[in-house]
Design a protein around this motif. Structure first.
Motif, short mmCIF file in Angstrom:
data_model
loop_
_atom_site.label_atom_id
_atom_site.label_comp_id
_atom_site.label_asym_id
_atom_site.label_seq_id
_atom_site.Cartn_x
_atom_site.Cartn_y
_atom_site.Cartn_z
N ILE A 106 83.31 52.83 77.05
CA ILE A 106 83.39 52.18 75.79
C ILE A 106 82.06 51.58 75.92
O ILE A 106 81.59 50.99 76.66
CB ILE A 106 84.51 51.58 75.43
CG1 ILE A 106 84.64 50.17 76.60
CG2 ILE A 106 85.73 52.10 75.36
CD1 ILE A 106 85.95 49.22 76.01
N ILE A 107 81.77 50.88 74.59
CA ILE A 107 80.60 50.12 74.43
C ILE A 107 81.08 48.89 73.54
O ILE A 107 81.74 49.17 72.59
CB ILE A 107 79.40 50.60 73.86
CG1 ILE A 107 78.87 51.79 74.51
CG2 ILE A 107 78.04 49.77 73.43
CD1 ILE A 107 77.73 52.75 74.07
N LEU A 108 80.58 47.54 73.92
CA LEU A 108 81.08 46.27 73.10
C LEU A 108 79.88 45.91 72.59
O LEU A 108 78.81 45.49 73.18
CB LEU A 108 81.72 45.56 74.11
CG LEU A 108 82.09 44.07 73.57
CD1 LEU A 108 83.07 44.34 72.32
CD2 LEU A 108 82.79 43.16 74.80
N ALA A 120 74.71 43.96 74.11
CA ALA A 120 75.72 45.07 74.28
C ALA A 120 76.26 45.36 75.54
O ALA A 120 75.28 44.83 76.78
CB ALA A 120 75.41 46.37 73.78
N TYR A 121 77.38 45.57 76.00
CA TYR A 121 78.02 45.82 77.33
C TYR A 121 78.55 47.28 77.27
O TYR A 121 79.29 47.80 76.49
CB TYR A 121 79.09 44.83 77.76
CG TYR A 121 78.50 43.36 77.98
CD1 TYR A 121 77.93 43.01 78.95
CD2 TYR A 121 78.66 42.58 76.93
CE1 TYR A 121 77.71 41.67 79.21
CE2 TYR A 121 77.99 41.33 77.05
CZ TYR A 121 77.61 40.81 78.31
OH TYR A 121 77.25 39.72 78.31
N LYS A 122 78.19 47.92 78.47
CA LYS A 122 78.89 49.43 78.51
C LYS A 122 80.13 49.16 79.73
O LYS A 122 79.97 48.48 80.78
CB LYS A 122 77.73 50.10 79.18
CG LYS A 122 76.70 50.50 78.41
CD LYS A 122 75.46 51.51 79.34
CE LYS A 122 74.47 51.31 78.40
NZ LYS A 122 73.35 52.59 79.09
N VAL A 123 81.24 49.50 79.23
CA VAL A 123 82.44 49.33 80.19
C VAL A 123 82.62 51.07 80.60
O VAL A 123 82.96 51.73 79.69
CB VAL A 123 83.62 48.97 79.49
CG1 VAL A 123 84.73 48.55 80.42
CG2 VAL A 123 82.99 47.56 78.98
N TYR A 124 82.80 50.99 81.91
CA TYR A 124 82.88 52.31 82.53
C TYR A 124 84.26 52.98 83.01
O TYR A 124 84.99 52.12 83.35
CB TYR A 124 82.09 52.50 83.61
CG TYR A 124 80.49 52.56 83.32
CD1 TYR A 124 79.66 53.35 82.71
CD2 TYR A 124 79.85 51.22 83.70
CE1 TYR A 124 78.38 53.06 82.19
CE2 TYR A 124 78.62 50.81 83.49
CZ TYR A 124 77.80 51.83 82.72
OH TYR A 124 76.49 51.50 82.47
N ARG A 125 84.80 54.18 82.69
CA ARG A 125 85.97 54.77 83.16
C ARG A 125 87.13 54.02 82.77
O ARG A 125 87.98 53.89 83.74
CB ARG A 125 85.62 55.19 84.59
CG ARG A 125 84.49 56.20 84.89
CD ARG A 125 84.42 56.36 86.28
NE ARG A 125 85.47 56.79 87.16
CZ ARG A 125 85.92 58.09 86.78
NH1 ARG A 125 85.48 58.93 86.24
NH2 ARG A 125 86.99 58.45 87.62
N GLU A 154 86.38 50.60 85.76
CA GLU A 154 85.89 50.73 86.91
C GLU A 154 84.38 49.73 87.28
O GLU A 154 83.64 50.17 87.69
CB GLU A 154 85.82 51.88 87.55
CG GLU A 154 86.99 52.85 87.72
CD GLU A 154 87.05 54.24 88.26
OE1 GLU A 154 85.96 54.42 88.42
OE2 GLU A 154 88.09 54.58 88.45
N GLY A 155 84.35 49.04 86.01
CA GLY A 155 83.05 48.09 86.06
C GLY A 155 82.20 48.12 84.66
O GLY A 155 82.61 49.13 83.72
N TRP A 156 81.62 47.21 84.48
CA TRP A 156 80.80 47.06 83.19
C TRP A 156 79.44 46.51 83.50
O TRP A 156 79.09 45.81 84.66
CB TRP A 156 81.47 46.14 82.20
CG TRP A 156 82.03 44.85 82.78
CD1 TRP A 156 83.23 44.76 83.29
CD2 TRP A 156 81.32 43.62 82.82
NE1 TRP A 156 83.49 43.47 83.51
CE2 TRP A 156 82.17 42.71 83.40
CE3 TRP A 156 79.91 43.47 82.68
CZ2 TRP A 156 81.87 41.33 83.86
CZ3 TRP A 156 79.54 42.01 82.94
CH2 TRP A 156 80.53 41.01 83.54
#
Length: 171
Positions: A106-108, A120-125, A154-156
């Motif tokens: 997801i992207i916030l 923006a933040y990328k949040v993974y898996r 699993e991280g951002w």
């Protein structure tokens, strides 16, 4: 890596009420609240054999806290459909769900007061570990009916391709 451009006119921090959530390449409708992005790294203490008076510290495992998204109940089934990829009523021996595609990145996105993308933040898996279809019902209340999903991840990381927008100076 992106070049950092300093906006010399902006001294105030960004507000927390202008944001959007994106998954599967599209924005999720009606998200009104997102919990904090938080990571914690364990502290591993150890001693050297010849130094009995003090311990040393080094980093251990890093954990990323789950993120909760809240929104008003509508006919949009995005939360429910994603939660259903992990578990569905009626699953019995031999009829288990396939866990294919139950994870999403997801992207916030955070915006400034002018509506320009600022951070923006990328949040993974991510995957849904908790789904609440609706909040408590109360005949005496005057509130929006809220649903939420709790997303394990699993991280951002911050998206460094998003640069600080230049804001127009009025005057």
């Amino acid at each position: 890596m992106a070049q950092f451009v300093v906006n010399a006119q902006r001294f105030d921090p960004y507000k927390n009420f202008k944001f959007r959530v994106k998954w599967d390449g599209r924005y999720v409708a009606g998200v009104s609240k997102v919990s904090a992005l938080k990571r914690t790294t364990e502290v591993v203490k150890h001693r050297e054999g010849g130094d009995p008076s003090s311990s040393r510290k080094s980093p251990g495992r890093t954990e990323f806290e789950a993120i909760t998204l809240e929104r008003g109940v509508t006919h949009d089934r995005e939360f429910e459909d994603w939660a259903g990829r992990v578990w569905t009523v009626g699953n019995a021996l031999g009829a288990e769900m396939s866990l294919k595609n139950f994870r999403k990145d997801i992207i916030l996105e955070l915006y400034n007061e002018a509506g320009q993308l600022a951070v923006a933040y990328k949040v993974y898996r991510c995957w849904v570990s908790e789904y609440q279809a609706q909040a408590d019902l109360d005949g005496n209340a005057n509130a929006v009916l809220i649903q939420h999903v709790k997303l394990e991840n699993e991280g951002w990381e911050r998206d460094t391709d998003v640069v600080e927008p230049s804001e127009t100076v009025l005057g």
